[in-house]
Design a protein around this motif. Structure first.
Motif, PDB file in Angstrom:
ATOM      1  N   SER A 288       0.804  -1.224   0.000  1.00  0.00           N
ATOM      2  CA  SER A 288       0.000   0.000   0.000  1.00  0.00           C
ATOM      3  C   SER A 288       0.837   1.274   0.000  1.00  0.00           C
ATOM      4  CB  SER A 288      -0.918   0.018   1.231  1.00  0.00           C
ATOM      5  OG  SER A 288      -0.150   0.189   2.413  1.00  0.00           O
TER       6      SER A 288
ATOM      7  N   THR B 254       0.314  -2.504  -5.871  1.00  0.00           N
ATOM      8  CA  THR B 254      -0.457  -1.482  -5.176  1.00  0.00           C
ATOM      9  C   THR B 254      -1.810  -1.358  -5.844  1.00  0.00           C
ATOM     10  OG1 THR B 254       1.557  -0.248  -4.604  1.00  0.00           O
ATOM     11  CG2 THR B 254      -0.522   0.952  -4.485  1.00  0.00           C
TER      12      THR B 254
ATOM     13  N   SER C  82      -5.287   0.819  -6.420  1.00  0.00           N
ATOM     14  CA  SER C  82      -5.954   2.114  -6.354  1.00  0.00           C
ATOM     15  C   SER C  82      -7.451   1.844  -6.371  1.00  0.00           C
ATOM     16  CB  SER C  82      -5.546   2.979  -7.552  1.00  0.00           C
ATOM     17  OG  SER C  82      -6.262   4.193  -7.557  1.00  0.00           O
ATOM     18  N   TYR C  83      -8.116   2.107  -5.236  1.00  0.00           N
ATOM     19  CA  TYR C  83      -9.508   1.664  -5.126  1.00  0.00           C
ATOM     20  C   TYR C  83     -10.469   2.754  -4.657  1.00  0.00           C
ATOM     21  CZ  TYR C  83      -8.233   0.993  -0.176  1.00  0.00           C
ATOM     22  OH  TYR C  83      -7.787   1.177   1.108  1.00  0.00           O
TER      23      TYR C  83
ATOM     24  N   ASP D 177      -5.304   7.228  -1.381  1.00  0.00           N
ATOM     25  CA  ASP D 177      -4.699   6.578  -2.539  1.00  0.00           C
ATOM     26  C   ASP D 177      -3.472   7.317  -3.077  1.00  0.00           C
ATOM     27  OD1 ASP D 177      -6.284   4.326  -2.727  1.00  0.00           O
ATOM     28  OD2 ASP D 177      -7.394   4.978  -4.497  1.00  0.00           O
ATOM     29  N   GLU D 178      -3.625   8.595  -3.375  1.00  0.00           N
ATOM     30  CA  GLU D 178      -2.554   9.331  -4.050  1.00  0.00           C
ATOM     31  C   GLU D 178      -1.288   9.405  -3.188  1.00  0.00           C
ATOM     32  OE1 GLU D 178      -5.701  10.326  -3.917  1.00  0.00           O
ATOM     33  OE2 GLU D 178      -6.274  10.204  -6.046  1.00  0.00           O
TER      34      GLU D 178
ATOM     35  N   ILE E 117       0.284   5.830  -2.900  1.00  0.00           N
ATOM     36  CA  ILE E 117       0.884   5.394  -4.160  1.00  0.00           C
ATOM     37  C   ILE E 117       2.226   6.087  -4.381  1.00  0.00           C
ATOM     38  CG2 ILE E 117       0.643   5.526  -6.677  1.00  0.00           C
ATOM     39  CD1 ILE E 117      -2.371   4.926  -6.237  1.00  0.00           C
TER      40      ILE E 117
END
Length: 213
Positions: free
Chosen positions: A8, A29, A31-32, A37-38, A41
């Motif tokens: 993650s 990873t 993205s959900y 998220d940003e 990531i």
């Protein structure tokens, strides 16, 4: 072991990444649609580049579109406090680990790997059913039965605390400043949501994080 890791960019999975860096062939990873998220990531990319580990980002947009959780964009407000408080159940993303592990197992078999690593820990057990040992054992059995090579799911931190994980990371010189935890998703950690509170306690004495509160 030739492993894929569900990564993650948070502190737990980053410690796992560094601990097993010589065995990990692929970091995945997802993205959900989570608020974080940003930021996560970006941390995941940084650490994989540092270690020279192949990194892929897989979109699971349907989770953000159809599932209910306060940590998803557009969801209800993220609760503040500790994870042992009942309101923290709103942060559960239903069966998230099951979905991600299923994808990771398929990726692992496609890459001729034999193991999928996940960084759940004992502090998750109270409110996250898909972080509990019985779930990991069950889905690992399903993965082994459902793949030609008998892929297993390993959860090395399942029965230790987040503080224990932080101390392992300290010994490994994990750059915790390049990890992200906050459920609010702002650039700086809010310091008040459940995962920020837990992060503060885990990293006490060597915490490089800037918190808003």
């Amino acid at each position: 072991m030739k492993a894929a890791i569900i990564y993650s960019g948070g502190m737990d999975s980053t410690v796992l990444l560094y601990k097993y860096k010589d065995d990990i062939k692929l970091a995945i990873t997802f993205s959900y649609g989570a608020r974080q998220d940003e930021e996560q990531i970006a941390c995941a990319k940084w650490n994989c580049e540092k270690l020279g580990i192949e990194h892929v980002i897989i979109p699971l947009g349907f989770i953000g579109q159809y599932f209910n959780s306060s940590i998803l964009k557009g969801g209800e407000d993220v609760p503040h406090g500790r994870y042992d408080e009942d309101n923290m159940k709103s942060t559960v993303v239903p069966f998230r680990n099951g979905i991600m592990l299923a994808v990771a197992v398929g990726m692992a078999e496609s890459r001729e790997l034999d193991t999928v690593l996940i960084a759940n820990h004992s502090g998750d057990h109270t409110i996250y059913p898909d972080c509990r040992p019985e779930f990991i054992d069950a889905i690992s059995g399903a993965a082994k039965a459902g793949t030609f090579v008998g892929i297993t799911i390993e959860s090395p931190f399942c029965n230790i605390s987040k503080r224990d994980i932080a101390l392992i990371g300290k010994e490994l010189d994990v750059p915790f400043e390049h990890t992200y935890s906050c459920y609010e998703g702002s650039h700086e950690h809010c310091g008040e949501c459940g995962t920020c509170v837990e992060r503060k306690e885990a990293l006490e004495g060597f915490d490089p994080t800037t918190y808003i509160k």
